[in-house]
Design a protein around this motif. Structure first.
Motif, short mmCIF file in Angstrom:
data_model
loop_
_atom_site.label_atom_id
_atom_site.label_comp_id
_atom_site.label_asym_id
_atom_site.label_seq_id
_atom_site.Cartn_x
_atom_site.Cartn_y
_atom_site.Cartn_z
N TYR A 178 0.89 -1.16 0.08
CA TYR A 178 -0.03 0.00 0.08
C TYR A 178 0.66 1.26 -0.10
O TYR A 178 1.68 1.54 0.94
N LEU A 210 2.24 -2.03 4.63
CA LEU A 210 1.65 -0.78 4.83
C LEU A 210 2.37 0.19 4.88
O LEU A 210 3.11 0.70 5.70
N THR A 269 -5.17 3.52 6.25
CA THR A 269 -5.52 2.26 5.64
C THR A 269 -6.55 1.29 6.56
O THR A 269 -5.78 1.18 7.79
N GLY A 310 3.24 -2.17 9.29
CA GLY A 310 2.93 -0.92 9.30
C GLY A 310 4.16 -0.08 9.48
O GLY A 310 4.66 -0.03 10.39
N THR A 370 -3.66 3.30 10.63
CA THR A 370 -4.20 2.04 10.17
C THR A 370 -4.82 1.24 11.21
O THR A 370 -4.53 1.69 12.40
N GLN A 403 -1.69 3.62 14.85
CA GLN A 403 -2.06 2.30 14.29
C GLN A 403 -2.34 1.28 15.35
O GLN A 403 -2.07 1.37 16.44
#
Length: 371
Positions: A128, A154, A161, A181, A187, A216
């Motif tokens: 991503y 990520l 996301t 991540g 996230t 996250q």
């Protein structure tokens, strides 16, 4: 928060740490230019999606098809009803499938369905990048002795996301999922894994690296519904500045799921004391012949180890980077493909370089104590 998004409330236990405001803000971001997006040097299918739309000129679908996917009832997952499907017949073995998601602003939703018949095997790597709200749903069904390895990077620079993972494992099936991540976007990783067949094996874990004011979160529940299953949830969180990393991992063992072996390992590392790591391991056991364990710790870099490395001529910043990298390394070692594992390590190293280079962090004595 924008009412039209119809998001859950932080009053709900499963969403207590969710950055709902971050999702709303990401959905309202202005468009940005598409960043460079490259595939790893691997054979197999390659799919490039820009804001949820396939770029056919840069994609090779291979065994993958496009079309409708059952969105289910999850508050975020139900927004995605169109996407891609990987379906393998009995005994089939597919080359790696790479999916690169590029976000250029605002929200986009995309679903994926992975269905492996008995004894089939596949590897899926997702990356991503970009900015905006990227909302993804993955529905996974594994037949008897089927094997799936998933690796998710990520790396979005801004926005949010959100991932909803739903998997059902048949008898003797194996699912290994690793998530990293290492971008600057918010996230949420939301997983529901069910070992429905006897002797199933599931690993779901990874590392969340946060800095500045980033947030996250992961919330994963593994349900053992049949005997002799094994599950492992290994998560590492590294938080710097004023960022927040939250890990909630649950294991549920049904009454008939005797001989279950479930393990959770949640560890957090604070690069500054202004950062926050939230950990919540949870066991719900209704069977009486099981082996389940969990561990959760939060601390700082070991001052004695830092002193020892500096006394051997290693600069302080380098010593901090080495210790931090060692902390997250075990979260990535289960990636079987060397090329994919090297990409994850490079992503983590790039994040460490950004996180440790700030002069303010050096002045404040990063990792000088322990908790």
């Amino acid at each position: 928060m924008t009412p039209l998004l119809d998001l859950p409330s932080n009053r709900e236990e499963a969403w207590r740490w969710a950055d709902l405001g971050g999702i709303a803000a990401a959905a309202a971001l202005a468009p940005v230019a598409a960043p460079e997006a490259e595939f790893l040097d691997l054979p197999g299918a390659k799919l490039l999606f820009v804001d949820g739309v396939l770029d056919a000129t840069r994609s090779d679908l291979g065994p993958v098809t496009l079309g409708a996917v059952d969105p289910g009832e999850h508050p975020l997952g139900r927004r995605a009803s169109q996407g891609w499907t990987l379906r393998l017949a009995t005994d089939a073995v597919a080359e790696p499938v790479q999916v690169v998601h590029v976000a250029t602003g605002a929200e986009n939703h995309l679903a994926a369905a992975i269905a492996l018949a008995d004894d089939a095997a596949a590897q899926v790597i997702e990356t991503y990048v970009g900015a905006g709200w990227s909302n993804r749903l993955a529905r996974i069904t594994l037949g008897k002795a089927a094997r799936l390895m998933r690796s998710v990077r990520l790396l979005q620079a801004a926005g949010f996301t959100s991932l909803r993972e739903e998997a059902t494992l048949g008898e003797g099936a194996s699912l290994v999922t690793t998530v990293l991540g290492a971008g600057d976007a918010g996230t949420r990783i939301d997983g529901a894994i069910c070992l429905a067949g006897e002797g199933g094996y599931a690993e779901f874990g990874g590392a969340l690296l946060t800095r500045d004011a980033q947030r996250q979160e992961c919330a994963v529940r593994v349900r053992h519904a049949a005997p002799n299953g094994q599950s492992h949830q290994l998560w590492r969180a590294v938080a710097a500045d004023r960022s927040v990393a939250s890990l909630a991992a649950a294991v549920e063992v049904a009454r008939d799921a005797q001989k279950t072996d479930g393990e959770q390992s949640l560890r957090g590392l604070l690069l500054q004391r202004t950062a926050t790591v939230n950990l919540k391991p949870e066991l719900e056991i209704f069977a009486d012949d099981v082996k389940c364990a969990h561990g959760a710790t939060v601390g700082e870099l070991d001052a004695r180890a830092l002193f020892y490395m500096q006394s051997r001529g290693i600069p302080k910043a380098r010593a901090q980077a080495l210790l931090t990298r060692a902390f997250v390394a075990d979260a990535m070692e289960r990636i079987g493909d060397e090329t994919v594992r090297a990409a994850f390590v490079a992503d983590a190293d790039a994040w460490l370089e950004r996180a440790l280079q700030s002069p303010s962090r050096s002045r404040e004595g990063l990792g000088e104590g322990s908790r």
